[in-house]
Design a protein around this motif. Sequence first.
Motif, PDB file in Angstrom:
ATOM      1  N   THR A  27      46.122   8.172  26.596  1.00  0.00           N
ATOM      2  CA  THR A  27      47.153   9.186  26.397  1.00  0.00           C
ATOM      3  C   THR A  27      47.648   9.706  27.735  1.00  0.00           C
ATOM      4  O   THR A  27      46.871  10.274  28.512  1.00  0.00           O
ATOM      5  CB  THR A  27      46.608  10.363  25.564  1.00  0.00           C
ATOM      6  OG1 THR A  27      46.115   9.870  24.315  1.00  0.00           O
ATOM      7  CG2 THR A  27      47.685  11.392  25.317  1.00  0.00           C
ATOM      8  N   PRO A  28      48.936   9.523  28.063  1.00  0.00           N
ATOM      9  CA  PRO A  28      49.468   9.998  29.346  1.00  0.00           C
ATOM     10  C   PRO A  28      49.383  11.508  29.488  1.00  0.00           C
ATOM     11  O   PRO A  28      49.265  12.245  28.502  1.00  0.00           O
ATOM     12  CB  PRO A  28      50.936   9.537  29.300  1.00  0.00           C
ATOM     13  CG  PRO A  28      50.968   8.428  28.300  1.00  0.00           C
ATOM     14  CD  PRO A  28      49.934   8.791  27.274  1.00  0.00           C
ATOM     15  N   ARG A 186      41.820   9.364  44.963  1.00  0.00           N
ATOM     16  CA  ARG A 186      41.417   9.002  43.605  1.00  0.00           C
ATOM     17  C   ARG A 186      42.176   7.781  43.105  1.00  0.00           C
ATOM     18  O   ARG A 186      43.224   7.411  43.634  1.00  0.00           O
ATOM     19  CB  ARG A 186      41.634  10.175  42.648  1.00  0.00           C
ATOM     20  CG  ARG A 186      43.070  10.635  42.491  1.00  0.00           C
ATOM     21  CD  ARG A 186      43.118  11.939  41.699  1.00  0.00           C
ATOM     22  NE  ARG A 186      44.485  12.432  41.514  1.00  0.00           N
ATOM     23  CZ  ARG A 186      44.793  13.628  41.031  1.00  0.00           C
ATOM     24  NH1 ARG A 186      43.814  14.462  40.685  1.00  0.00           N
ATOM     25  NH2 ARG A 186      46.043  14.010  40.884  1.00  0.00           N
ATOM     26  N   TYR A 187      41.599   7.178  42.096  1.00  0.00           N
ATOM     27  CA  TYR A 187      42.134   5.987  41.432  1.00  0.00           C
ATOM     28  C   TYR A 187      43.002   6.447  40.262  1.00  0.00           C
ATOM     29  O   TYR A 187      42.666   7.411  39.566  1.00  0.00           O
ATOM     30  CB  TYR A 187      40.955   5.154  40.939  1.00  0.00           C
ATOM     31  CG  TYR A 187      41.285   3.849  40.257  1.00  0.00           C
ATOM     32  CD1 TYR A 187      41.187   2.645  40.939  1.00  0.00           C
ATOM     33  CD2 TYR A 187      41.647   3.814  38.916  1.00  0.00           C
ATOM     34  CE1 TYR A 187      41.448   1.431  40.304  1.00  0.00           C
ATOM     35  CE2 TYR A 187      41.913   2.620  38.277  1.00  0.00           C
ATOM     36  CZ  TYR A 187      41.813   1.431  38.972  1.00  0.00           C
ATOM     37  OH  TYR A 187      42.074   0.250  38.335  1.00  0.00           O
ATOM     38  N   VAL A 188      44.120   5.758  40.036  1.00  0.00           N
ATOM     39  CA  VAL A 188      45.031   6.101  38.939  1.00  0.00           C
ATOM     40  C   VAL A 188      45.288   4.863  38.089  1.00  0.00           C
ATOM     41  O   VAL A 188      45.582   3.785  38.614  1.00  0.00           O
ATOM     42  CB  VAL A 188      46.379   6.628  39.466  1.00  0.00           C
ATOM     43  CG1 VAL A 188      47.249   7.095  38.303  1.00  0.00           C
ATOM     44  CG2 VAL A 188      46.177   7.737  40.479  1.00  0.00           C
ATOM     45  N   SER A 189      45.170   5.007  36.782  1.00  0.00           N
ATOM     46  CA  SER A 189      45.558   3.939  35.870  1.00  0.00           C
ATOM     47  C   SER A 189      46.768   4.391  35.070  1.00  0.00           C
ATOM     48  O   SER A 189      46.913   5.585  34.779  1.00  0.00           O
ATOM     49  CB  SER A 189      44.408   3.566  34.921  1.00  0.00           C
ATOM     50  OG  SER A 189      44.131   4.644  34.034  1.00  0.00           O
ATOM     51  N   GLY A 190      47.644   3.449  34.735  1.00  0.00           N
ATOM     52  CA  GLY A 190      48.839   3.822  33.996  1.00  0.00           C
ATOM     53  C   GLY A 190      49.708   2.633  33.675  1.00  0.00           C
ATOM     54  O   GLY A 190      49.244   1.486  33.620  1.00  0.00           O
ATOM     55  N   VAL A 232      54.116   5.579  34.857  1.00  0.00           N
ATOM     56  CA  VAL A 232      53.562   6.575  33.940  1.00  0.00           C
ATOM     57  C   VAL A 232      52.074   6.723  34.242  1.00  0.00           C
ATOM     58  O   VAL A 232      51.304   5.764  34.108  1.00  0.00           O
ATOM     59  CB  VAL A 232      53.761   6.170  32.465  1.00  0.00           C
ATOM     60  CG1 VAL A 232      53.031   7.140  31.537  1.00  0.00           C
ATOM     61  CG2 VAL A 232      55.249   6.129  32.120  1.00  0.00           C
ATOM     62  N   ARG A 233      51.658   7.912  34.665  1.00  0.00           N
ATOM     63  CA  ARG A 233      50.248   8.187  34.946  1.00  0.00           C
ATOM     64  C   ARG A 233      49.515   8.458  33.641  1.00  0.00           C
ATOM     65  O   ARG A 233      49.980   9.224  32.802  1.00  0.00           O
ATOM     66  CB  ARG A 233      50.096   9.391  35.868  1.00  0.00           C
ATOM     67  CG  ARG A 233      50.716   9.215  37.227  1.00  0.00           C
ATOM     68  CD  ARG A 233      50.767  10.523  38.010  1.00  0.00           C
ATOM     69  NE  ARG A 233      49.451  10.906  38.533  1.00  0.00           N
ATOM     70  CZ  ARG A 233      48.721  11.885  38.043  1.00  0.00           C
ATOM     71  NH1 ARG A 233      49.138  12.576  36.993  1.00  0.00           N
ATOM     72  NH2 ARG A 233      47.555  12.182  38.596  1.00  0.00           N
ATOM     73  N   VAL A 234      48.351   7.828  33.482  1.00  0.00           N
ATOM     74  CA  VAL A 234      47.563   8.027  32.262  1.00  0.00           C
ATOM     75  C   VAL A 234      46.216   8.666  32.580  1.00  0.00           C
ATOM     76  O   VAL A 234      45.869   9.702  32.019  1.00  0.00           O
ATOM     77  CB  VAL A 234      47.365   6.695  31.509  1.00  0.00           C
ATOM     78  CG1 VAL A 234      46.480   6.916  30.275  1.00  0.00           C
ATOM     79  CG2 VAL A 234      48.713   6.117  31.075  1.00  0.00           C
TER      80      VAL A 234
END
Length: 266
Positions: A27-28, A186-190, A232-234
């Motif tokens: 969920t973003p 930090r690491y970002v998934s999206g 889009v960052r999730v």
Amino acid sequence: MLLNISHTTQYHYDEPVQYSLHQLRLTPKSNQNQRVVNWQTTITGGEKQLEFIDQHNNHVDLISFNAGESEISIHSWGEVETTDTHGIVGKHGGYAPLWHFKSTTELTQPGGELKKLIKTLGDRFEGDIERMHALSRLISERVSYKVGETHAATTVEEALKSEYGVCQDHAHIFSAAARMMGYPARYVSGYLLMDDRIDQDATHAWAEAYLPELGWVGFDVSNNICPDERYVRVATGLDYRDAAPISGVRYGSSGETMIVSLQVQQ
């Protein structure tokens, strides 16, 4: 930009699964870069047990698979309105303090290869933002993007030695290097809208560094840019394991096949 996203993950097991528990980070987040217009997740062959916000301010759904199922499907979809802020996310939020993002993990543990990379970077920069852009370019030059050379458990040192990797490896290397240089990272998934296609091969990953004058700023090493309105960052975390779209455990030794279908379009 209004983005429409559809993300389906299907699991097939050789034998029925008796017990499985998974966390979904699908969920973003709504922030100054993006506004979640609508979003929902459905599970076929399982059910949601509860939902919560974790220490990284990620929305997490805890789901279980129905006993005796051999096929499970997780489908997330919705619309997100995005704004180009040149990668700037801004002030820190969530429960984890800033100093926590200087911590190392098993996947981002620094070693000789990372130290050599930072030494190559040097220190002749006018400011933090210039230094981070230079770091992103250096990693892109040092570690070529290539699918199949690394995997989910590849460490920073292993990726640097092989000189090949994917977005996950680039994000790990950037985060580890920034931390060694004194910056929270930090690491970002999206998700990423590709210019030439609707169907995507996989979710995307990039990194963010906290700079005193700007707050959190994103850097996509794989594409050598700061995230714009196509991103889009999730979920975020210290590494991939904190921000993985789906993670969990199951009992049994049956073989597993996973098929991912992902569409991102304007």
